[in-house]
Design a protein around this motif. Structure first.
Motif, PDB file in Angstrom:
ATOM      1  N   ARG A 134       0.827  -1.207   0.000  1.00 53.60           N
ATOM      2  CA  ARG A 134       0.000   0.000   0.000  1.00 53.60           C
ATOM      3  C   ARG A 134       0.860   1.256   0.000  1.00 53.60           C
ATOM      4  O   ARG A 134       0.549   2.231  -0.696  1.00 53.60           O
ATOM      5  CB  ARG A 134      -0.961  -0.016   1.180  1.00 53.60           C
ATOM      6  CG  ARG A 134      -2.001  -1.144   1.042  1.00 53.60           C
ATOM      7  CD  ARG A 134      -3.007  -1.133   2.131  1.00 53.60           C
ATOM      8  NE  ARG A 134      -3.903   0.015   1.922  1.00 53.60           N
ATOM      9  CZ  ARG A 134      -4.949   0.260   2.687  1.00 53.60           C
ATOM     10  NH1 ARG A 134      -5.236  -0.525   3.697  1.00 53.60           N
ATOM     11  NH2 ARG A 134      -5.710   1.305   2.449  1.00 53.60           N
ATOM     12  N   GLU A 138       0.607   4.025  -2.927  1.00 49.66           N
ATOM     13  CA  GLU A 138       0.208   5.382  -2.559  1.00 49.66           C
ATOM     14  C   GLU A 138       1.320   6.394  -2.841  1.00 49.66           C
ATOM     15  O   GLU A 138       1.050   7.524  -3.248  1.00 49.66           O
ATOM     16  CB  GLU A 138      -0.239   5.415  -1.099  1.00 49.66           C
ATOM     17  CG  GLU A 138      -1.556   4.681  -0.905  1.00 49.66           C
ATOM     18  CD  GLU A 138      -1.953   4.449   0.539  1.00 49.66           C
ATOM     19  OE1 GLU A 138      -1.295   4.994   1.460  1.00 49.66           O
ATOM     20  OE2 GLU A 138      -2.944   3.707   0.750  1.00 49.66           O
ATOM     21  N   TRP A 142      -1.234   6.144  -6.765  1.00 48.66           N
ATOM     22  CA  TRP A 142      -2.468   5.354  -6.758  1.00 48.66           C
ATOM     23  C   TRP A 142      -3.373   5.871  -5.642  1.00 48.66           C
ATOM     24  O   TRP A 142      -2.904   6.334  -4.617  1.00 48.66           O
ATOM     25  CB  TRP A 142      -2.150   3.888  -6.496  1.00 48.66           C
ATOM     26  CG  TRP A 142      -1.363   3.216  -7.569  1.00 48.66           C
ATOM     27  CD1 TRP A 142      -0.027   3.355  -7.812  1.00 48.66           C
ATOM     28  CD2 TRP A 142      -1.841   2.299  -8.543  1.00 48.66           C
ATOM     29  NE1 TRP A 142       0.345   2.570  -8.875  1.00 48.66           N
ATOM     30  CE2 TRP A 142      -0.755   1.914  -9.340  1.00 48.66           C
ATOM     31  CE3 TRP A 142      -3.096   1.746  -8.809  1.00 48.66           C
ATOM     32  CZ2 TRP A 142      -0.876   1.006 -10.390  1.00 48.66           C
ATOM     33  CZ3 TRP A 142      -3.211   0.851  -9.856  1.00 48.66           C
ATOM     34  CH2 TRP A 142      -2.115   0.488 -10.634  1.00 48.66           C
ATOM     35  N   ARG A 143      -4.695   5.718  -5.834  1.00 46.82           N
ATOM     36  CA  ARG A 143      -5.628   6.095  -4.781  1.00 46.82           C
ATOM     37  C   ARG A 143      -6.600   4.952  -4.523  1.00 46.82           C
ATOM     38  O   ARG A 143      -7.059   4.290  -5.455  1.00 46.82           O
ATOM     39  CB  ARG A 143      -6.360   7.390  -5.116  1.00 46.82           C
ATOM     40  CG  ARG A 143      -7.296   7.326  -6.267  1.00 46.82           C
ATOM     41  CD  ARG A 143      -7.917   8.695  -6.574  1.00 46.82           C
ATOM     42  NE  ARG A 143      -9.015   8.585  -7.483  1.00 46.82           N
ATOM     43  CZ  ARG A 143      -8.931   8.301  -8.771  1.00 46.82           C
ATOM     44  NH1 ARG A 143      -7.760   8.099  -9.316  1.00 46.82           N
ATOM     45  NH2 ARG A 143     -10.009   8.212  -9.532  1.00 46.82           N
ATOM     46  N   THR A 145      -9.981   3.278  -3.953  1.00 46.95           N
ATOM     47  CA  THR A 145     -11.296   3.662  -4.474  1.00 46.95           C
ATOM     48  C   THR A 145     -12.430   2.812  -3.911  1.00 46.95           C
ATOM     49  O   THR A 145     -13.584   3.057  -4.231  1.00 46.95           O
ATOM     50  CB  THR A 145     -11.329   3.566  -6.009  1.00 46.95           C
ATOM     51  OG1 THR A 145     -11.046   2.218  -6.396  1.00 46.95           O
ATOM     52  CG2 THR A 145     -10.328   4.526  -6.628  1.00 46.95           C
ATOM     53  N   TYR A 160      -7.385  -0.212  -5.700  1.00 52.27           N
ATOM     54  CA  TYR A 160      -6.661   1.014  -6.031  1.00 52.27           C
ATOM     55  C   TYR A 160      -6.817   1.315  -7.513  1.00 52.27           C
ATOM     56  O   TYR A 160      -6.996   0.406  -8.326  1.00 52.27           O
ATOM     57  CB  TYR A 160      -5.166   0.863  -5.718  1.00 52.27           C
ATOM     58  CG  TYR A 160      -4.820   1.081  -4.274  1.00 52.27           C
ATOM     59  CD1 TYR A 160      -4.338   2.317  -3.832  1.00 52.27           C
ATOM     60  CD2 TYR A 160      -4.955   0.065  -3.343  1.00 52.27           C
ATOM     61  CE1 TYR A 160      -4.010   2.526  -2.504  1.00 52.27           C
ATOM     62  CE2 TYR A 160      -4.627   0.260  -2.012  1.00 52.27           C
ATOM     63  CZ  TYR A 160      -4.158   1.492  -1.599  1.00 52.27           C
ATOM     64  OH  TYR A 160      -3.834   1.692  -0.287  1.00 52.27           O
ATOM     65  N   LEU A 162      -5.155   4.052 -10.684  1.00 49.86           N
ATOM     66  CA  LEU A 162      -4.222   5.075 -11.145  1.00 49.86           C
ATOM     67  C   LEU A 162      -4.622   5.481 -12.544  1.00 49.86           C
ATOM     68  O   LEU A 162      -4.757   4.624 -13.439  1.00 49.86           O
ATOM     69  CB  LEU A 162      -2.780   4.537 -11.157  1.00 49.86           C
ATOM     70  CG  LEU A 162      -1.721   5.532 -11.624  1.00 49.86           C
ATOM     71  CD1 LEU A 162      -1.521   6.622 -10.567  1.00 49.86           C
ATOM     72  CD2 LEU A 162      -0.414   4.818 -11.899  1.00 49.86           C
TER      73      LEU A 162
END
Length: 167
Positions: A134, A138, A142-143, A145, A160, A162
Motif C-alpha cells: 500500500r 500510494e 495510486w488512490r 477507491t 486502487y 491510477l
C-alpha cells in the motif's frame, strides 16, 4: 525498456511462456514470506492459470542478463468494448531476497509505461494489512477507491486506481 546489460543493474523485459513456472514459484514464495506460512501449491496453480490466459502483459525483472526473474508483473489490458479503457494489474511480485532496493518501484514504473498507450487507467487489489504494498502504490500516485474480494481466495481487498496519460 531495453534489455539489461551485464553489470548495469536490474532490467525489466517482456516475459515468455517459458518463465510462467518461475513466476508462479516467485509469487508463491513471496506470499509465503509475507504471511509467514509454507508455500501453497493451490496459490501456485492459480497463478499458472492466470499466466496461461491471454491476453496479458508479462514483464520480468532480471538482476542481470541471463538470470532467472527476481520479480514480475502481470497485467490484463482493457477488455474489448470497455468504455473505461481500464487495465488490471493482477500481479506484482519481487523475490523476498531482492526487496528493499527500489526494484519493485522500477518494475511498477516499467509496467505502467507499457500500459500507458493502451489504457486510460489501471486498477489493482491489495490486502488491507499489506502495508508495504500500500505504501508503494500510494507513494506512486495510486488512490484507494473501494473494497473488494480477491477472485481466487475470496479474501477482502482494497481496490486502487491510477489514471494514466495516454499521450
Amino acid at each position: 525498456m531495453s534489455a539489461p546489460h551485464r553489470g548495469s543493474g536490474p532490467g525489466v523485459v517482456p516475459g515468455t511462456e517459458n518463465e510462467h513456472a518461475a513466476c508462479a514459484d516467485l509469487w508463491t514464495r513471496a506470499l509465503a514470506h509475507r504471511d509467514g506460512t509454507a508455500p501453497d501449491p493451490a496459490v501456485r496453480d492459480r497463478v499458472l492459470r492466470k499466466l496461461g490466459t491471454p491476453p496479458h502483459l508479462l514483464l520480468v525483472l532480471r538482476p542481470e542478463e541471463g538470470c532467472a526473474p527476481a520479480g514480475f508483473s502481470l497485467s490484463l489490458p482493457p477488455a474489448a468494448g470497455d468504455p473505461s479503457h481500464t487495465a488490471y494489474l493482477a500481479f506484482l511480485a519481487l523475490d523476498p531476497d531482492h526487496q528493499g532496493r527500489g526494484w519493485g518501484r522500477r518494475l511498477l514504473a516499467a509496467t505502467l509505461d507499457r500500459l500507458s498507450g493502451a489504457a486510460d487507467a489501471v486498477t489493482l487489489e491489495v490486502l488491507p494489512d499489506n502495508a508495504a504494498a500500500r505504501a508503494l502504490y500510494e507513494s506512486t500516485g495510486w488512490r484507494a477507491t473501494g473494497e473488494g474480494r480477491f477472485e481466487g481466495s475470496g479474501r477482502s481487498s482494497v481496490v486502487y486506481r491510477l489514471d494514466l496519460d495516454r499521450g
